[in-house]
Design a protein around this motif. Structure first.
Motif, mmCIF file in Angstrom:
data_model
loop_
_atom_site.group_PDB
_atom_site.id
_atom_site.type_symbol
_atom_site.label_atom_id
_atom_site.label_comp_id
_atom_site.label_asym_id
_atom_site.label_seq_id
_atom_site.Cartn_x
_atom_site.Cartn_y
_atom_site.Cartn_z
ATOM 1 N N ARG A 86 0.850 -1.206 0.000
ATOM 2 C CA ARG A 86 0.000 0.000 0.000
ATOM 3 C C ARG A 86 0.881 1.249 0.000
ATOM 4 O O ARG A 86 0.587 2.225 -0.680
ATOM 5 N N GLY A 87 1.991 1.195 0.751
ATOM 6 C CA GLY A 87 2.918 2.327 0.764
ATOM 7 C C GLY A 87 3.583 2.548 -0.578
ATOM 8 O O GLY A 87 3.884 3.687 -0.952
ATOM 9 N N GLN A 170 -17.898 -3.880 4.115
ATOM 10 C CA GLN A 170 -17.251 -5.111 4.574
ATOM 11 C C GLN A 170 -15.787 -4.881 4.955
ATOM 12 O O GLN A 170 -15.276 -5.500 5.902
ATOM 13 N N ILE A 171 -15.087 -4.026 4.218
ATOM 14 C CA ILE A 171 -13.702 -3.700 4.572
ATOM 15 C C ILE A 171 -13.658 -3.031 5.949
ATOM 16 O O ILE A 171 -12.770 -3.320 6.766
ATOM 17 N N TYR A 172 -14.629 -2.174 6.215
ATOM 18 C CA TYR A 172 -14.710 -1.544 7.541
ATOM 19 C C TYR A 172 -14.918 -2.597 8.626
ATOM 20 O O TYR A 172 -14.316 -2.520 9.707
ATOM 21 N N THR A 189 -7.098 2.266 6.530
ATOM 22 C CA THR A 189 -8.121 3.282 6.273
ATOM 23 C C THR A 189 -7.893 3.973 4.929
ATOM 24 O O THR A 189 -8.849 4.411 4.283
ATOM 25 N N ALA A 190 -6.633 4.029 4.477
ATOM 26 C CA ALA A 190 -6.364 4.574 3.143
ATOM 27 C C ALA A 190 -6.999 3.686 2.076
ATOM 28 O O ALA A 190 -7.539 4.186 1.080
ATOM 29 N N SER A 194 -9.992 4.639 -0.505
ATOM 30 C CA SER A 194 -9.891 4.388 -1.939
ATOM 31 C C SER A 194 -11.174 3.756 -2.470
ATOM 32 O O SER A 194 -11.673 4.131 -3.540
ATOM 33 N N ASN A 195 -11.729 2.807 -1.732
ATOM 34 C CA ASN A 195 -12.992 2.189 -2.144
ATOM 35 C C ASN A 195 -14.154 3.169 -2.063
ATOM 36 O O ASN A 195 -15.081 3.103 -2.882
#
Length: 283
Positions: A86-87, A170-172, A189-190, A194-195
């Protein structure tokens, strides 16, 4: 996919889309690499095969989307690899870019969310964050077809919008189950944000959002109203402020700066030179 996973008997599982291909030696080499390290998940790379030059011009992102060039230790946790990818802006949601230990999938009760588009966003996120032993190899084993009728390139519909909305929710839910770590929460959270932006983009292209909202349940409408819609308003206001401050800059330069802010300088540079190359070829 659920029927397939329940019926599988092998030590590792791989998911392959019906319109994609694997290199002939892929599964043998990947199994050896994963089994020798006792990995929960082994990630690998792929390359895009465009149906025609016009698609390559419209979607240059996919030309390098399935590659990850950074070095990775032989074994690391899924959260460590997620934070690194992700970075580097190279986290990929395609489940086709990995093989998964069947015991791990069963132990964590990981399943694809049925009946939606973009279920990969949920499955891959959970698979990576829950894993204790993962790694990555740089071999381009997957041959990913990019064609006009794929979910990646199709015009947004209700199913696209609903899929991203469900992915956000669902990601949350997955994030809430992860032990608190400030750095990890930042990248998780990034990904959620994005979603949210993808959901905003899809809902923004629908002709009748009101009719779409009637098809959502109360919780989904609440999430749309207070996360997707409100965030979209704030982003739009902030973008207008940026554009006002740059009113004296030419349109092309302004677009380049905004693209760089949204997607990073590597993507912007590649996109810029891709457009120049195709214009040159057309003339």
């Amino acid at each position: 996919d659920m029927i397939f996973m329940d019926a599988a008997k092998g030590q590792y599982i791989h998911f392959l889309d019906s319109d994609d291909l694997l290199e002939p030696s892929a599964l043998e080499e990947l199994y050896e690499a994963a089994n020798s390290r006792n990995l929960d998940v082994l990630y690998f790379d792929g390359r895009a095969i465009y149906e025609n030059p016009d698609l390559e011009y419209k979607h240059p992102y996919y030309s390098t989307a399935y590659e990850y060039s950074s070095d990775v230790p032989d074994v690391m946790t899924g959260s460590q690899l997620f934070a690194q990818m992700r970075g580097d802006r190279k986290y990929r949601v395609s489940p086709c870019l990995a093989i998964y230990r069947r015991g791990y999938i069963l132990q964590k009760k990981l399943r694809f969310f049925e009946g939606i588009n973009h279920e990969d966003n949920i499955f891959t996120f959970a698979c990576m964050l829950y894993a204790d032993r993962v790694s990555h190899v740089k071999g381009k084993y997957l041959l990913r077809r990019v064609h006009a009728h794929s979910i990646m390139t199709a015009k947004p519909t209700f199913l696209h919008s609903y899929g991203y909305l469900t992915a956000c929710m669902q990601i949350y839910e997955v994030i809430k189950t992860i032990p608190y770590d400030k750095e990890l929460y930042g990248v998780m959270t990034a990904e959620l944000e994005s979603n949210v932006r993808l959901a905003q983009g899809c809902f923004g292209q629908l002709e009748d959002v009101g009719a779409v909202l009637k098809r959502l349940n109360e919780l989904e409408r609440f999430y749309y109203q207070y996360v997707i819609s409100k965030t979209s308003e704030l982003v739009t206001q902030e973008r207008l402020k940026k554009e006002k401050r740059m009113s004296c800059i030419s349109k092309k330069i302004k677009g380049g700066i905004l693209c760089c802010q949204d997607h990073g300088y590597i993507y912007t540079t590649r996109y810029f030179f891709q457009k120049i190359r195709f214009r040159f070829l057309k003339h």
